[in-house]
Design an enzyme around this catalytic site. Structure first.
Site, short mmCIF file in Angstrom:
data_model
loop_
_atom_site.label_atom_id
_atom_site.label_comp_id
_atom_site.label_asym_id
_atom_site.label_seq_id
_atom_site.Cartn_x
_atom_site.Cartn_y
_atom_site.Cartn_z
N CYS A 63 8.00 -11.03 4.39
CA CYS A 63 7.56 -11.17 5.78
C CYS A 63 7.33 -12.65 6.06
O CYS A 63 6.30 -13.05 6.62
CB CYS A 63 6.32 -10.33 6.06
SG CYS A 63 4.92 -10.66 4.97
N PRO A 70 0.79 -1.24 0.00
CA PRO A 70 0.00 0.00 0.00
C PRO A 70 0.82 1.29 0.00
O PRO A 70 0.26 2.36 -0.09
CB PRO A 70 -0.80 -0.11 1.30
CG PRO A 70 0.08 -0.89 2.21
CD PRO A 70 0.78 -1.89 1.32
#
Length: 455
Positions: free
Chosen positions: A233, A115
């Site tokens: 991640c 984002p």
């Protein structure tokens, strides 16, 4: 052993005899969310009014918060004064500064940018005259990326929506590539237990294959001697150290070791085949979520994109409008669908080159729509770091500012006889957007698509 984490993941981690999987499991048994923010250095405000815990050691202008506020109700959040970003992923700031990539202007690409956390970070950390291309592969995520970069307020950014393969048409163009690759997400288990149900060894394999595709199809856009910052991640070797080894073997790259302070709790790893350095963030060793990062330098000889191939188009945009609204030194104006934009002059030819091979969602700062001899100012202009401070403006208190963000009718006591036309709305001296004072009413021009709902 944890009853929360997948046994397959724990088995993989137990393969490292130095890894404390008991402590790792224990910290995951309790779902916790660490809140951290990173400030926009171009928008000055008093951060001491927030419930600061301490600074994040590997990132400038970044802080842990003691409690998570309701960001939606904070006008300074909507104006781009800060970004709520996970602390571990802010490590890119440290990497860029250690590589001295902030010392002079460069061209950078954030490949999987939505984002926008890493894009806004890179945009702030690099030299102010650098060029950033922020790309998002998934069409549905491009709007939030654009919105967050508009809030950040810098004009040296191009937002694109392209498959990684499209960047193969820009060989040797970028000095830096950031690939925060789509991954299996095991690093998010600590703060979001619901993500555990979606994890599987099959998904790890699928993500590894996707990561290789993204990298193999776009890496030619990185110049010889350029740097790749690769991150996920995930805790899985298949998505981390094994990808790094594959890059070194297949694309003539070398590992770059970045020294870190032992007190930070970052685990420095070595890949199995090439002993390449990697940096792992574990929530039982530091205040942050699971994260992996590696830095590689391209050694292969790479052909370069020829600017001579770019056909220079005639610019019909009026250049005189900009100076009435922004500090336009070093910028030029161009038109897109009758909307006037400004962009750094030094990258005029680069923008035409990018436009010739990529789909561009946004470029520079949109000033507004031309209507005859008038300019209808865009929301982007109000949030720009170049907007003139001497434009007509009013200051709102918190309640009035929240009503403005809800796109409600304002009761700010404006006398239309004293103020008329386009007026900047501010909170604590920071621009939020526009209103227009008419003879009998005041129109709220906050964009409908990003207004906040009553909370």
């Amino acid at each position: 052993m944890s009853n929360i984490l997948p046994n397959d993941l724990l088995t993989l981690l137990k393969g490292d005899p130095s890894f404390d999987y008991e402590a790792f499991s224990a910290v995951h048994d309790k779902e916790e969310k660490t809140t951290s923010i990173r400030l926009n250095p171009s928008k000055s405000f008093d951060v001491s009014t927030y419930d600061i815990d301490r600074e994040i050691p590997w990132c400038q202008h970044a802080y842990y918060l003691k409690e998570r506020p309701v960001f939606t109700l904070d006008p300074l959040f909507h104006s781009g004064c800060y970004y709520s970003q996970e602390a571990s992923s802010m490590f890119l700031d440290y990497v860029i500064r250690k590589l001295k990539l902030n010392s002079s202007p460069i061209k950078a690409l954030d490949m999987c940018a939505a984002p926008g956390g890493k894009s806004t970070l890179v945009n702030s950390t690099l030299h102010s005259e650098s060029l950033l291309v922020a790309n998002e592969i998934i069409k549905s995520r491009v709007n939030i990326l654009t919105s967050n970069l508009v809030k950040w307020g810098n004009s040296n950014v191009v937002v694109t929506n392209n498959d990684p393969s499209a960047f193969g048409r820009l060989p040797g163009y970028f000095d830096l590539m950031v690939v925060d690759a789509p991954c299996s997400g095991s690093g998010m288990f600590h703060k979001d237990h619901s993500a555990i149900d979606e994890w599987s060894l099959a998904n790890v394999k699928l993500c590894s294959e996707r990561q290789q595709r993204i990298l193999s199809q776009s890496l030619s856009a990185l110049k010889t001697g350029g740097y790749l910052i690769y991150s996920t991640c995930s805790y899985s070797n298949e998505e981390n150290e094994e990808i790094v080894d594959w890059l070194i073997s297949e694309f003539v790259m070398e590992s770059v070791h970045i020294g870190v302070d032992d007190s930070w709790g970052i685990t420095v790893t070595e890949s199995k085949e090439h002993k390449a350095s990697g940096y792992r963030f574990y929530p039982h060793l530091l205040k942050g979520e699971g994260f992996f990062c590696a830095v590689l330098k391209k050694k292969a000889e790479q052909g370069t994109f020829s600017m001579k191939k770019v056909k220079k188009e005639k610019n019909v945009a009026p250049q005189h409008f900009a100076k009435n609204w922004v500090n336009a030194e070093g910028h030029y104006s161009f038109l897109h669908n009758n909307f006037l934009h400004i962009f750094p002059q030094r990258y005029e030819q680069d923008l035409q080159a990018l436009q010739s091979v990529l789909y561009l969602k946004n470029a520079g700062t949109e000033l507004g729509e031309l209507k005859g001899k008038d300019l209808i100012p865009s929301h982007d202009l109000a949030l720009s770091n170049l907007v003139r401070r001497d434009l007509p403006a009013i200051e709102l208190d918190l309640e009035e500012a929240q009503n403005y963000l809800r796109k409600e009718q304002l009761s700010v006591g404006i006398n239309p006889e004293n103020l008329k036309g386009w007026i900047v709305v501010r909170y604590k001296g920071i621009n939020l957007g526009w209103i227009k004072a008419m003879p009998s009413r005041i129109n709220n021009y906050y964009p409908k698509e990003i207004r906040i709902w009553n909370l």
